[in-house]
Scaffold this motif. Structure first.
Motif, PDB file in Angstrom:
ATOM      1  N   VAL A 120      41.770 -17.308  12.171  1.00  0.00           N
ATOM      2  CA  VAL A 120      41.915 -16.485  14.037  1.00  0.00           C
ATOM      3  C   VAL A 120      42.300 -14.882  13.480  1.00  0.00           C
ATOM      4  O   VAL A 120      41.809 -13.808  13.921  1.00  0.00           O
ATOM      5  CB  VAL A 120      42.345 -17.400  14.927  1.00  0.00           C
ATOM      6  CG1 VAL A 120      42.834 -16.122  16.027  1.00  0.00           C
ATOM      7  CG2 VAL A 120      41.927 -18.869  14.864  1.00  0.00           C
ATOM      8  N   HIS A 173      34.875  -7.288  21.122  1.00  0.00           N
ATOM      9  CA  HIS A 173      35.702  -8.945  20.307  1.00  0.00           C
ATOM     10  C   HIS A 173      36.299  -8.965  21.642  1.00  0.00           C
ATOM     11  O   HIS A 173      36.615  -9.993  21.628  1.00  0.00           O
ATOM     12  CB  HIS A 173      36.489  -8.885  19.144  1.00  0.00           C
ATOM     13  CG  HIS A 173      35.862  -8.617  18.683  1.00  0.00           C
ATOM     14  ND1 HIS A 173      34.115  -9.189  18.180  1.00  0.00           N
ATOM     15  CD2 HIS A 173      35.085  -8.322  17.227  1.00  0.00           C
ATOM     16  CE1 HIS A 173      33.110  -8.579  17.346  1.00  0.00           C
ATOM     17  NE2 HIS A 173      33.716  -7.558  16.242  1.00  0.00           N
ATOM     18  N   PHE A 205      33.137 -19.366  18.547  1.00  0.00           N
ATOM     19  CA  PHE A 205      33.866 -19.139  17.401  1.00  0.00           C
ATOM     20  C   PHE A 205      33.347 -17.865  17.126  1.00  0.00           C
ATOM     21  O   PHE A 205      34.288 -16.583  16.597  1.00  0.00           O
ATOM     22  CB  PHE A 205      34.435 -19.887  16.218  1.00  0.00           C
ATOM     23  CG  PHE A 205      35.166 -21.451  16.822  1.00  0.00           C
ATOM     24  CD1 PHE A 205      36.763 -21.547  17.259  1.00  0.00           C
ATOM     25  CD2 PHE A 205      34.632 -22.339  17.731  1.00  0.00           C
ATOM     26  CE1 PHE A 205      36.794 -22.583  17.921  1.00  0.00           C
ATOM     27  CE2 PHE A 205      34.570 -23.061  17.848  1.00  0.00           C
ATOM     28  CZ  PHE A 205      36.562 -23.347  18.293  1.00  0.00           C
ATOM     29  N   ILE A 206      32.110 -17.778  16.683  1.00  0.00           N
ATOM     30  CA  ILE A 206      31.591 -17.133  15.592  1.00  0.00           C
ATOM     31  C   ILE A 206      30.290 -16.446  15.702  1.00  0.00           C
ATOM     32  O   ILE A 206      29.376 -17.141  16.902  1.00  0.00           O
ATOM     33  CB  ILE A 206      32.058 -17.195  14.072  1.00  0.00           C
ATOM     34  CG1 ILE A 206      30.507 -19.086  14.155  1.00  0.00           C
ATOM     35  CG2 ILE A 206      32.466 -17.640  13.670  1.00  0.00           C
ATOM     36  CD1 ILE A 206      29.981 -19.527  13.072  1.00  0.00           C
ATOM     37  N   ILE A 258      36.582 -13.829  17.164  1.00  0.00           N
ATOM     38  CA  ILE A 258      37.065 -15.329  17.341  1.00  0.00           C
ATOM     39  C   ILE A 258      38.208 -15.386  18.883  1.00  0.00           C
ATOM     40  O   ILE A 258      37.571 -16.127  19.443  1.00  0.00           O
ATOM     41  CB  ILE A 258      37.744 -15.851  16.253  1.00  0.00           C
ATOM     42  CG1 ILE A 258      37.554 -17.904  16.449  1.00  0.00           C
ATOM     43  CG2 ILE A 258      39.261 -15.850  16.608  1.00  0.00           C
ATOM     44  CD1 ILE A 258      38.276 -18.554  15.143  1.00  0.00           C
ATOM     45  N   LEU A 264      34.473 -21.402   9.105  1.00  0.00           N
ATOM     46  CA  LEU A 264      34.614 -22.190  10.495  1.00  0.00           C
ATOM     47  C   LEU A 264      35.798 -23.517  10.388  1.00  0.00           C
ATOM     48  O   LEU A 264      36.478 -23.061  10.558  1.00  0.00           O
ATOM     49  CB  LEU A 264      33.936 -21.935  11.712  1.00  0.00           C
ATOM     50  CG  LEU A 264      35.288 -22.310  13.180  1.00  0.00           C
ATOM     51  CD1 LEU A 264      35.669 -21.934  13.125  1.00  0.00           C
ATOM     52  CD2 LEU A 264      33.619 -22.220  14.064  1.00  0.00           C
ATOM     53  N   THR A 288      29.657 -14.854  21.091  1.00  0.00           N
ATOM     54  CA  THR A 288      30.383 -14.516  21.591  1.00  0.00           C
ATOM     55  C   THR A 288      31.068 -14.849  23.255  1.00  0.00           C
ATOM     56  O   THR A 288      31.988 -13.984  23.688  1.00  0.00           O
ATOM     57  CB  THR A 288      32.061 -14.253  21.273  1.00  0.00           C
ATOM     58  OG1 THR A 288      31.066 -12.935  20.889  1.00  0.00           O
ATOM     59  CG2 THR A 288      31.740 -14.590  19.723  1.00  0.00           C
TER      60      THR A 288
END
Ligand code: HDD
Length: 713
Positions: free
Chosen positions: A196, A455, A160-161, A202, A170, A310
């Protein structure tokens, strides 16, 4: 000065973990009840009183000890991954990996290294349901001859991070909300989606969590990933980057959303039970260990940063090499002692395996040891049987709560002359762990590298790689998750975030949650696919250990039942007889068959497929059983394979499987296989029926059927 003694060569401990645990096992069969001091107890149903109706006496040591121990039975549950299930087994490498790593357990194909694996969900409490939408933990402890190595991974290859400093944020966002501790074991609430919408890094993980990966059919049918880039180091000291993968030999399969919710009520222990029963029945789960190895000089040749958790390294760029196999073949003896008390730590490495500067990994290296201090109550948790290394341990650490080891000798410090400096550090050639001599330099900055800032490209890669049904599931998952969010602005922000990945996806999400689509259709501009990200590319050639429900009433055709169930068993599946009541049911020729489950003690959601044999009276009865009709409709709706022979086909007609063609009464001996519904009228062709039905089960689900909204279930 007297000549110093050389330390003894490392004594390789040839004991298995099972033998190691033997000294701690207790079996009270044939024994008298005692206190913790070993005093035999004569009576345990009444406390000691002053007169039959009088007050209980303080001197009742048995009462006090029993109650006190009980009062202290609970320990804090894990702050994440609280609900888990464990199993013992072993790992064997296929061929020596000496070229890449000096890790002893990766050298010799004839050597079996004992392992203990704990699978888990992340968000729910210890008693929460197994089938919630969540990441699954996949943590493996290798008890190697050089010390314990923990590969603490998940069933998704990204996280997630990017930096561990955000982990508490989180977890606070996704756990039940502060005012009322709701909802349990679910991300579908405002605080998580608020987080989010404000955290672009994320996005890739969200695509995974909303995909079918978050709903594994079984712990035996999911992949595992080390997530971070680690390092392999060989005997010459050469380092290479490595990504770890596990793949299950049964293929990667998931449940469907509606099914998961129903299972959470019918059998909240679904995945735990599945693992336990499979091992009890000898269906040992097997996983291959894979590595992607990257030369150091290639560190910067990717359009993402290898240190960014990620991101995946697409298989198209670096193929996976499958280097060994893990087999889980023994259930724990005691859940608490083993599965609850096991303590994993990504920092538990052995020579030949090393870390990288991934800031998520670096933070984990602190957190895991720290958390055990509160959870297991002090610094000696490595002495708990399940956590004891098989390699001998000697050091100058002493005392602390619950110390088991009785250290002999006068000294507990280094250097010392009184004991010739023992225990003394081992040089590298004697197995001493030497950290990889990576060169690092830089200013102290609280900053994120520019190379961590894309991302959306890999989120788009994931989306592009999904099959149509998988895409549909993701859209529906967004509808559910965001549909549960009360704050409309929070919903909107997530739609805007996803617009960076794929404009059409953002529009489809917006449609289902009552917010307007983004003003301008966006997208990451990525057209590439990575086919193996789709579960539909998984192995689909086995039905081993699948559960097949056989619906029966009095008067079934015994010969058909036998021919089909024998074929299913022959292929490794487990047919179970389901009927209205427990006991036995009788066939048209008077043969009795034991019932495994009654309608009220089971449900279609607990099975992989359904079979209905022929038999006139049996089918006429089943037509009147609402449960039987519902069973078929529900299995159909969840896209499960359905097989029927002889008059059994008429039950499918009665259930009205919306337009799926079944064998007509005139079709003599021809098998019909349509969207996973396999039928035959004349038992002459039962062998080819079995073949087609087994094929349909191996495919796991038949997604075409999902469009048939009208089928009740
Ligand atoms: Fe973690 C438990 C996997 C990031 C802090 N984690 C835990 C478990 C697994 C993972 C499988 C359960 C182990 C068991 O069965 O006992 N965690 C991961 C993965 C991550 C990850 C694959 C990212 C790549 N974790 C992560 C971060 C932190 C933590 C960034 C904190 C900085 N994790 C913990 C923990 C836990 C834990 C709080 C809870 C219980 C435990 O460690 O033993 O320390």
């Amino acid at each position: 000065m007297a000549e110093q003694k050389k330390p003894e060569k490392r004594m390789v401990n040839e004991k298995s973990k099972d033998e190691d645990l033997e000294q701690f096992r207790e079996d009270s069969t044939g024994q008298y009840l005692t206190t913790n001091q070993g005093v035999r107890v004569s009576h345990t149903d009444d406390s000691l009183k002053s007169g039959e109706r009088g007050p209980t006496l303080m001197e009742d040591f048995h009462f006090r000890e029993k109650l006190t121990h009980f009062d202290h039975e609970r320990i804090p549950e894990r702050v994440v991954h609280a609900r888990g299930s464990g199993a013992h087994g072993y790992f064997q490498v296929y061929e020596s990996m000496a070229e890449y790593t000096k890790a002893a357990f990766l050298q010799d194909p004839s050597k079996k290294t004992p392992v203990f694996v704990r699978f888990s969900t992340v968000v729910g409490s210890r008693g929460s349901a197994d089938t919630v939408r969540d990441v699954r933990g996949f943590a493996t402890k290798f008890y190697t001859e050089e010390g314990t190595y923990d590969l603490v991974g998940n069933n998704m290859p990204v996280f997630f991070i990017q930096d561990a400093i955000k982990f508490p944020d989180l977890v606070h966002a996704i756990k039940p909300e502060q005012p009322n501790e709701m909802p349990q074991a679910s991300a579908a609430h405002d605080t998580f989606w608020d987080f989010v919408g404000n955290l672009p890094e994320i996005t890739h993980m969200i695509m995974w969590v909303l995909s079918d990966r978050a709903l594994p059919r079984s712990y035996r049918m999911m992949q595992g990933f080390g997530v971070h880039t680690f390092r392999f180091v060989n005997a010459a000291g050469k380092g290479r980057f490595v990504k770890f993968h596990w793949r299950p030999l049964l293929g990667v399969h998931s449940l469907v959303w509606d099914e998961t919710q129903k299972i959470a009520g019918k059998d909240p222990d679904f995945n735990r039970r599945d693992l336990w029963e499979a091992i009890e029945m000898g269906d040992y789960p097997e996983y291959e260990l894979g590595v992607q190895i990257i030369e150091e000089e290639d560190e910067f040749k990717f359009d993402f940063d290898l240190l960014d958790a990620t991101k995946i390294v697409p298989e198209e760029d670096v193929p996976i090499r499958w280097i060994g196999k893990m087999t889980l073949n023994r259930n724990p003896d005691n859940f608490f002692a083993e599965t609850e008390q096991v303590a994993f730590h990504p920092g538990n490495v052995v020579p030949g395996i090393d870390f990288t500067n991934d800031p998520l990994l670096q933070g984990r290296l602190f957190s895991y040891l720290d958390t055990q201090l509160i959870r297991l109550g002090g610094p000696n948790f490595h002495e708990i049987p399940i956590n004891r290394p098989l390699a001998p341990l000697h050091n100058n650490q002493r005392e602390g709560y619950h110390r088991m080891m009785i250290n002999r000798g006068q000294t507990s410090y280094f250097p010392n002359a009184l004991r010739d400096n023992y225990p003394r550090p081992a040089p590298e050639e004697e197995g001493g762990y030497v950290h990889y001599t990576e060169k690092v330099e830089g200013r102290k900055v609280r900053a994120r590298s520019e190379s961590f800032k894309d991302h959306f490209s890999q989120a788009a890669l994931f989306w592009n790689s999904m099959s149509d049904p998988e895409k549909e599931h993701i859209v529906k998952a967004f509808h559910f998750e965001l549909g549960k969010v009360e704050d409309v602005e929070v919903r909107k922000r997530v739609v805007d975030l996803i617009n960076n990945v794929d404009g059409d996806l953002a529009v489809r999400i917006a449609e289902g949650i009552g917010v307007s689509p983004p003003a301008t259709k966006g997208g990451a501009g990525v057209t590439k696919k990575s086919p193996n990200l789709s579960q539909l590319t998984t192995m689909m050639d086995t039905i081993k250990s699948r559960k097949i429900a056989v619906l029966l009433a009095e008067g079934f055709n015994h010969a058909e039942l036998m021919q089909v169930t024998q074929a299913l068993k022959g292929a490794g599946a487990h047919p179970q007889i389901i009927s209205q009541f427990h006991g036995t049911v009788r066939s048209s020729d008077g043969q009795e068959v034991m019932v495994d489950k009654s309608y009220v003690t089971t449900a279609s959601v607990l099975f992989d497929a359904v079979y209905i044999p022929g038999g006139k009276q049996h089918i006429e009865t089943l037509k009147t059983h609402g449960y039987a009709i519902h069973f078929i409709n529900e299995a159909f709706k969840h896209c499960k394979p359905i097989g029927a022979t002889g008059e059994g086909v008429d039950l499918l007609t009665a259930a009205d499987l919306e337009g799926v063609e079944t064998a007509s009464p005139e079709a003599d001996g021809d098998v019909l296989s349509r969207q996973g519904v396999v039928t035959i009228r004349n038992p002459k062709g039962i062998d080819s029926f079995n073949e087609r039905y087994i094929e349909a089960i191996a495919r796991h689900r038949h997604w075409d059927r999902e469009k048939k909204e009208r089928v009740p279930a």
